[in-house]
Design an enzyme around this catalytic site. Structure first.
Site, mmCIF file in Angstrom:
data_model
loop_
_atom_site.group_PDB
_atom_site.id
_atom_site.type_symbol
_atom_site.label_atom_id
_atom_site.label_comp_id
_atom_site.label_asym_id
_atom_site.label_seq_id
_atom_site.Cartn_x
_atom_site.Cartn_y
_atom_site.Cartn_z
ATOM 1 N N ASP A 51 17.283 -5.379 4.888
ATOM 2 C CA ASP A 51 18.509 -4.704 4.451
ATOM 3 C C ASP A 51 19.574 -4.966 5.519
ATOM 4 O O ASP A 51 19.417 -4.536 6.672
ATOM 5 C CB ASP A 51 18.210 -3.202 4.323
ATOM 6 C CG ASP A 51 19.419 -2.401 3.858
ATOM 7 O OD1 ASP A 51 20.553 -2.891 3.974
ATOM 8 O OD2 ASP A 51 19.206 -1.267 3.383
ATOM 9 N N VAL A 52 20.651 -5.651 5.157
ATOM 10 C CA VAL A 52 21.642 -6.023 6.181
ATOM 11 C C VAL A 52 22.356 -4.811 6.773
ATOM 12 O O VAL A 52 22.964 -4.921 7.838
ATOM 13 C CB VAL A 52 22.683 -7.048 5.649
ATOM 14 C CG1 VAL A 52 22.019 -8.357 5.268
ATOM 15 C CG2 VAL A 52 23.502 -6.465 4.514
ATOM 16 N N SER A 70 36.367 -12.109 -0.998
ATOM 17 C CA SER A 70 36.606 -12.037 -2.440
ATOM 18 C C SER A 70 38.082 -12.312 -2.692
ATOM 19 O O SER A 70 38.916 -12.130 -1.793
ATOM 20 C CB SER A 70 36.266 -10.635 -2.957
ATOM 21 O OG SER A 70 36.700 -10.467 -4.296
ATOM 22 N N TYR A 114 35.808 -1.176 -2.280
ATOM 23 C CA TYR A 114 35.352 -2.577 -2.249
ATOM 24 C C TYR A 114 36.403 -3.467 -1.571
ATOM 25 O O TYR A 114 36.077 -4.277 -0.693
ATOM 26 C CB TYR A 114 35.083 -3.042 -3.681
ATOM 27 C CG TYR A 114 34.595 -4.469 -3.808
ATOM 28 C CD1 TYR A 114 33.254 -4.786 -3.580
ATOM 29 C CD2 TYR A 114 35.457 -5.499 -4.186
ATOM 30 C CE1 TYR A 114 32.789 -6.092 -3.709
ATOM 31 C CE2 TYR A 114 35.010 -6.803 -4.321
ATOM 32 C CZ TYR A 114 33.675 -7.098 -4.084
ATOM 33 O OH TYR A 114 33.228 -8.396 -4.213
ATOM 34 N N LYS A 126 36.384 -6.036 1.795
ATOM 35 C CA LYS A 126 36.645 -7.486 1.718
ATOM 36 C C LYS A 126 37.848 -7.878 2.586
ATOM 37 O O LYS A 126 37.872 -8.952 3.190
ATOM 38 C CB LYS A 126 36.832 -7.911 0.260
ATOM 39 C CG LYS A 126 35.546 -7.747 -0.580
ATOM 40 C CD LYS A 126 34.369 -8.492 0.031
ATOM 41 C CE LYS A 126 33.128 -8.469 -0.836
ATOM 42 N NZ LYS A 126 32.004 -9.211 -0.252
ATOM 43 N N THR A 132 36.218 -14.227 -10.002
ATOM 44 C CA THR A 132 35.137 -13.668 -10.813
ATOM 45 C C THR A 132 34.091 -14.739 -11.090
ATOM 46 O O THR A 132 34.414 -15.840 -11.537
ATOM 47 C CB THR A 132 35.681 -13.139 -12.152
ATOM 48 O OG1 THR A 132 36.777 -12.266 -11.885
ATOM 49 C CG2 THR A 132 34.616 -12.392 -12.921
HETATM 50 P P1 NAD Z 1 24.447 -10.267 -6.883
HETATM 51 O O1 NAD Z 1 24.267 -8.803 -7.091
HETATM 52 O O2 NAD Z 1 24.113 -11.200 -7.974
HETATM 53 O O3 NAD Z 1 23.679 -10.734 -5.575
HETATM 54 C C1 NAD Z 1 23.784 -10.012 -4.374
HETATM 55 C C2 NAD Z 1 22.447 -10.023 -3.678
HETATM 56 O O4 NAD Z 1 22.593 -9.298 -2.435
HETATM 57 C C3 NAD Z 1 21.342 -9.299 -4.464
HETATM 58 O O5 NAD Z 1 20.154 -10.039 -4.376
HETATM 59 C C4 NAD Z 1 21.231 -7.976 -3.739
HETATM 60 O O6 NAD Z 1 19.985 -7.323 -3.872
HETATM 61 C C5 NAD Z 1 21.508 -8.409 -2.309
HETATM 62 N N1 NAD Z 1 21.868 -7.274 -1.477
HETATM 63 C C6 NAD Z 1 22.606 -6.208 -1.814
HETATM 64 N N2 NAD Z 1 22.664 -5.336 -0.806
HETATM 65 C C7 NAD Z 1 21.935 -5.876 0.199
HETATM 66 C C8 NAD Z 1 21.601 -5.436 1.498
HETATM 67 N N3 NAD Z 1 22.012 -4.245 1.969
HETATM 68 N N4 NAD Z 1 20.820 -6.224 2.267
HETATM 69 C C9 NAD Z 1 20.375 -7.424 1.818
HETATM 70 N N5 NAD Z 1 20.655 -7.884 0.578
HETATM 71 C C10 NAD Z 1 21.431 -7.111 -0.216
HETATM 72 O O7 NAD Z 1 25.978 -10.417 -6.444
HETATM 73 P P2 NAD Z 1 26.939 -11.708 -6.318
HETATM 74 O O8 NAD Z 1 27.942 -11.581 -7.383
HETATM 75 O O9 NAD Z 1 26.170 -12.951 -6.144
HETATM 76 O O10 NAD Z 1 27.675 -11.305 -4.965
HETATM 77 C C11 NAD Z 1 27.454 -11.968 -3.742
HETATM 78 C C12 NAD Z 1 28.669 -11.755 -2.873
HETATM 79 O O11 NAD Z 1 29.811 -12.311 -3.519
HETATM 80 C C13 NAD Z 1 29.015 -10.292 -2.603
HETATM 81 O O12 NAD Z 1 29.425 -10.134 -1.267
HETATM 82 C C14 NAD Z 1 30.164 -10.033 -3.551
HETATM 83 O O13 NAD Z 1 30.992 -8.984 -3.115
HETATM 84 C C15 NAD Z 1 30.856 -11.371 -3.541
HETATM 85 N N6 NAD Z 1 31.728 -11.656 -4.669
HETATM 86 C C16 NAD Z 1 31.240 -11.699 -5.942
HETATM 87 C C17 NAD Z 1 32.116 -11.980 -7.004
HETATM 88 C C18 NAD Z 1 31.629 -12.041 -8.436
HETATM 89 O O14 NAD Z 1 32.467 -12.055 -9.350
HETATM 90 N N7 NAD Z 1 30.336 -12.077 -8.708
HETATM 91 C C19 NAD Z 1 33.454 -12.229 -6.749
HETATM 92 C C20 NAD Z 1 33.931 -12.187 -5.434
HETATM 93 C C21 NAD Z 1 33.044 -11.901 -4.396
#
Ligand code: NAD
Length: 266
Positions: free
Chosen positions: A63-64, A142, A155, A159, A187
């Site tokens: 867990d980060v 993001s 959020y 970011k 997105t």
């Molecule tokens: P996702 O939920 O598909 O994947 C995120 C992963 O991180 C999951 O496996 C989750 O269990 C893991 N995770 C969550 N909390 C954690 C913790 N405390 N310790 C270790 N692992 C943890 O999400 P995603 O969409 O792939 O998002 C990844 C990153 O991209 C995030 O930082 C998110 O904010 C960013 N992001 C996503 C989008 C989007 O539209 N999907 C857009 C901009 C930014």
């Protein structure tokens, strides 16, 4: 020779979405890949997908938001895979709530993963890279580090913080040969994004509304973000540090209306 041959890379949030896609691209490009994600996440499937590219892989449940768990994860990866060259600091959650309904508990939970978690990983990356005088980190921010959106006060705070942290870390670590950059995805079709439709009256209409605000008129595939991350982690980005790469299909820079010069010529 592949882009990341001989490199050791660590990706957080690697069980799903953008992190999983980055881990796969890194593996395809020849890196040994450590996949870090929350205990209970399906890291086995993620590891199998990376290992299919033929390189070494290691799954580490951590867990980060727990700084000691992050320290232990880095130690284990260095022991089993070797010195870490590249880190995608990506784990994140998105809590969507009106400002007045963002309780202290929700605020703290959002910060604990996205900002403290990113800080713990960045600090550990610096600790292992400084003595070797080389390394690259990409922090996932993001498009919502650059624009506001209703429901995303907590959020977006995290970011925006990641972009600020990226610049200061880059300034501090440049003389050790360490580059630090951020990726600002638009997105992206991941489980995180799809969860935001849970309970939506008309998910298709909401997706169409979302896509209409993107110049390219579609959301991203995770691999499109991953390719940009791996570029920033690679020697091809050797003179790039302290900045962010926006991969958002033009949403933050292109006005979303106007019909002159459509592809159909209408
Ligand atoms: P996702 O939920 O598909 O994947 C995120 C992963 O991180 C999951 O496996 C989750 O269990 C893991 N995770 C969550 N909390 C954690 C913790 N405390 N310790 C270790 N692992 C943890 O999400 P995603 O969409 O792939 O998002 C990844 C990153 O991209 C995030 O930082 C998110 O904010 C960013 N992001 C996503 C989008 C989007 O539209 N999907 C857009 C901009 C930014």
């Amino acid at each position: 020779m592949a882009l990341m041959d001989g490199r050791v890379a660590l990706v957080t949030g690697a069980a799903s979405g953008i992190g999983l896609a980055t881990a796969e691209v890194l593996a395809r490009e020849g890196a040994s890949v450590a996949l870090v994600s929350l205990p209970g996440d399906d890291l086995n499937t993620a590891e199998v997908r990376c290992a299919a590219h033929g390189g070494r892989t290691l799954a580490v449940a951590a867990d980060v938001s727990d700084s000691q768990a992050v320290r232990s994860a880095f130690e284990r990866v260095e022991t089993e895979l070797g010195p870490i060259d590249a880190v995608h600091n990506n784990a994140g959650i998105s809590i969507v709530a009106p400002l007045t309904e963002t309780t202290d508990e929700l605020w703290q939970r959002q910060l604990a993963t996205n900002l403290s978690g990113a800080f713990h990983v960045l600090r550990e990356a610096a600790r292992v890279m400084k003595p070797r005088g080389r390394g690259a980190v990409v922090n996932t921010a993001s498009e919502l580090a650059l624009m506001g959106q209703a429901g995303y006060v907590a959020y977006t705070a995290t970011k925006g913080g990641i972009l600020a942290m990226t610049r200061s870390a880059a300034a501090e670590l440049a003389s050790w040969g360490i580059r630090v950059n951020a990726i600002c995805p638009g997105t992206t079709r991941t489980p995180m994004f799809l969860r935001e439709f849970d309970g939506a009256a008309d998910p298709d209409a909401e997706l169409a509304e979302n896509e209409a605000t993107v110049a390219m008129k579609r959301i991203a595939d995770p691999v499109e973000i991953a390719e940009a991350v791996v570029f920033l982690l690679s020697h091809r980005a050797g003179y790039i540090t302290g900045t962010h790469l926006v991969a958002d299909g033009g949403r933050t820079t292109c006005f979303p209306i106007g019909s002159i010069g459509t592809a159909a010529g209408a």
